[in-house]
Design a protein around this motif. Structure first.
Motif, short mmCIF file in Angstrom:
data_model
loop_
_atom_site.label_atom_id
_atom_site.label_comp_id
_atom_site.label_asym_id
_atom_site.label_seq_id
_atom_site.Cartn_x
_atom_site.Cartn_y
_atom_site.Cartn_z
N GLY A 1 0.83 -1.20 0.00
CA GLY A 1 0.00 0.00 0.00
C GLY A 1 0.86 1.24 0.00
N ALA A 2 1.25 1.71 -1.18
CA ALA A 2 2.19 2.83 -1.28
C ALA A 2 1.60 4.13 -0.76
N GLY A 3 0.29 4.31 -0.95
CA GLY A 3 -0.34 5.56 -0.50
C GLY A 3 0.37 6.77 -1.10
N THR A 4 0.69 7.73 -0.25
CA THR A 4 1.36 8.95 -0.72
C THR A 4 2.86 8.77 -0.89
N GLY A 5 3.41 7.70 -0.33
CA GLY A 5 4.86 7.50 -0.31
C GLY A 5 5.51 7.93 0.99
N TYR A 6 4.75 8.55 1.89
CA TYR A 6 5.30 9.09 3.14
C TYR A 6 5.90 7.99 4.01
N ASN A 7 5.18 6.88 4.17
CA ASN A 7 5.68 5.80 5.03
C ASN A 7 6.96 5.20 4.45
N ALA A 8 7.02 5.05 3.14
CA ALA A 8 8.24 4.53 2.51
C ALA A 8 9.41 5.49 2.73
N ALA A 9 9.13 6.80 2.72
CA ALA A 9 10.19 7.78 2.98
C ALA A 9 10.70 7.66 4.41
N LEU A 10 9.79 7.47 5.35
CA LEU A 10 10.19 7.30 6.75
C LEU A 10 11.10 6.08 6.90
N LEU A 11 10.72 4.98 6.24
CA LEU A 11 11.53 3.77 6.31
C LEU A 11 12.89 3.98 5.65
N ALA A 12 12.91 4.63 4.49
CA ALA A 12 14.17 4.88 3.80
C ALA A 12 15.09 5.76 4.64
N ASP B 1 19.21 3.68 3.44
CA ASP B 1 19.50 3.08 2.13
C ASP B 1 18.19 2.88 1.39
N ASP B 2 17.93 3.71 0.39
CA ASP B 2 16.66 3.64 -0.33
C ASP B 2 16.41 2.26 -0.93
N TYR C 1 13.99 10.99 -1.80
CA TYR C 1 14.07 9.55 -1.54
C TYR C 1 13.69 8.78 -2.80
N ARG C 2 14.36 7.64 -3.01
CA ARG C 2 14.07 6.83 -4.21
C ARG C 2 14.03 5.34 -3.88
N PRO C 3 13.12 4.93 -3.02
CA PRO C 3 12.91 3.49 -2.84
C PRO C 3 12.25 2.90 -4.08
N ALA C 4 12.19 1.58 -4.17
CA ALA C 4 11.52 0.94 -5.30
C ALA C 4 10.01 1.08 -5.14
N VAL C 5 9.35 1.66 -6.13
CA VAL C 5 7.90 1.82 -6.13
C VAL C 5 7.35 0.94 -7.25
N VAL C 6 6.54 -0.06 -6.89
CA VAL C 6 6.11 -1.08 -7.82
C VAL C 6 4.59 -1.03 -7.98
N THR C 7 4.10 -1.15 -9.19
CA THR C 7 2.67 -1.25 -9.44
C THR C 7 2.29 -2.73 -9.54
N GLY C 8 1.40 -3.18 -8.65
CA GLY C 8 1.01 -4.58 -8.66
C GLY C 8 0.07 -4.89 -7.51
N ASP C 9 -0.37 -6.13 -7.46
CA ASP C 9 -1.28 -6.60 -6.43
C ASP C 9 -0.49 -6.90 -5.16
N GLY C 10 -0.73 -6.12 -4.12
CA GLY C 10 0.01 -6.29 -2.89
C GLY C 10 -0.15 -7.65 -2.25
N ALA C 11 -1.27 -8.33 -2.50
CA ALA C 11 -1.48 -9.66 -1.93
C ALA C 11 -0.46 -10.66 -2.48
#
Length: 328
Positions: free
Chosen positions: A125-136, A141-142, A167-177
């Protein structure tokens, strides 16, 4: 006042509002178990991830956005971006599709995730990307962070927000399940959308001793992964309401009717949690009898076990008398 000066004023406001949010989360005790998250929340600019959002008003929603021609409206946008509340970020025909979660809840979830240096993390669940930025930011290490979402428009905007914030983590389009097998194995998986059960694909993409944290049945469950066939863990104490995972057939059925039960049970948040967790296995009267007999149990007494082809919820003991199968 020049546009440049106004931008600087907004940046100054964002900085002070972010510091106030950090103090508020600090006072809540959300990261008491891992104070390292304080610096992370103080460093990552949430307003860059919500260039617009919606607030509820009489008759619907009002859009707040950072490019409004009205200076007062832009100030309201900045202040709202740093309020300790969830923000609706994407609507379709009045239905909420995506949101930015309440920051103090995000902090509590990230602490419960127990990340450490070098961990590879998958966010569902990428949402806005904010949580991924916090993790990165925390991991430094992105490339250790992967976030996935079904909607291309969500992943595209998340990627843009992340780049704007540096920040540039990997952002993937797909079924999260289905996870993201190409980026596996993972040490941690965290979901920011609710599911009716734990996808087996997640376990298969985890290293042994990995940890999964996901919303389920208006709660948050943390699972210790033994291997691709086994995981088990308990719910955290807090309620948590997230939008459902989209994709596949993972729809959320309606709660059964509760007419005829005492009002205090019908309206009790913990009873509704039990109903959600056991739907299809317990009818409401059976759930009410159990709930009263067991002293209206808190969430921490419930857990989830995944073992081979079987997956079940339980109260107190995975092998005890109270166990209910979850949908496969």
């Amino acid at each position: 006042m020049s546009a440049h000066a106004l931008d600087r004023d907004l940046e100054d406001l964002a900085t002070s509002a972010r510091a106030a949010l950090v103090r508020e989360i600090d006072a809540s005790g959300a990261w008491a178990g891992d104070p390292g998250w304080r610096e992370v929340f103080g460093a990552v600019p949430r307003h860059l991830f919500v260039p617009y959002y919606y607030v509820g008003v009489a008759g619907g929603y009002e859009r707040r956005w950072g490019q409004s021609p009205d200076p007062a409206a832009r100030e309201r946008w900045v202040r709202g971006a740093y309020a300790d509340t969830p923000l609706a970020t994407r609507l379709r025909d009045g239905e909420l599709l995506s949101s930015s979660s309440q920051p103090s809840l995000m902090a509590m979830m990230l602490v419960a995730l127990q990340v450490a240096d070098g961990h590879r993390v998958l966010e569902i669940g990428a949402g806005t990307g904010y949580n991924a930025a916090l993790l990165a930011r925390r991991l430094g290490d992105d490339d250790l962070v992967t976030t996935v979402d079904l909607e291309p428009e969500i992943t595209e905007s998340a990627r843009g927000h992340l780049a704007a914030a540096g920040y540039r983590p990997a952002v993937v389009t797909g079924d999260g399940a289905r996870g993201v097998p190409a980026r596996a194995p993972y040490d941690r998986i965290v979901a920011t959308c609710t599911l009716p059960s734990i996808p087996r694909a997640w376990l298969a993409q985890c290293r042994p001793d990995a940890r999964i944290l996901t919303p389920l049945a208006t709660g948050l469950v943390t699972l210790a992964v033994q291997d691709a066939e086994h995981a088990e863990g308990r719910f955290l104490h807090t309620p948590a309401y997230f939008v459902p995972l989209r994709g596949g057939s993972r729809s959320e059925p309606e709660l059964p009717p509760v007419a005829g039960l005492p009002r205090r049970a019908r309206e009790h948040e913990l009873f509704r949690f039990l109903l959600t967790l056991t739907r299809g296995s317990l009818d409401p009267q059976e759930a009410y009898t159990l709930w009263e007999h067991e002293g209206q149990p808190q969430r921490e007494r419930y857990g989830i076990t995944v073992r081979g082809e079987h997956e079940w919820a339980w109260l107190d003991d995975p092998e005890g008398p109270y166990a209910w199968p979850l949908p496969g």
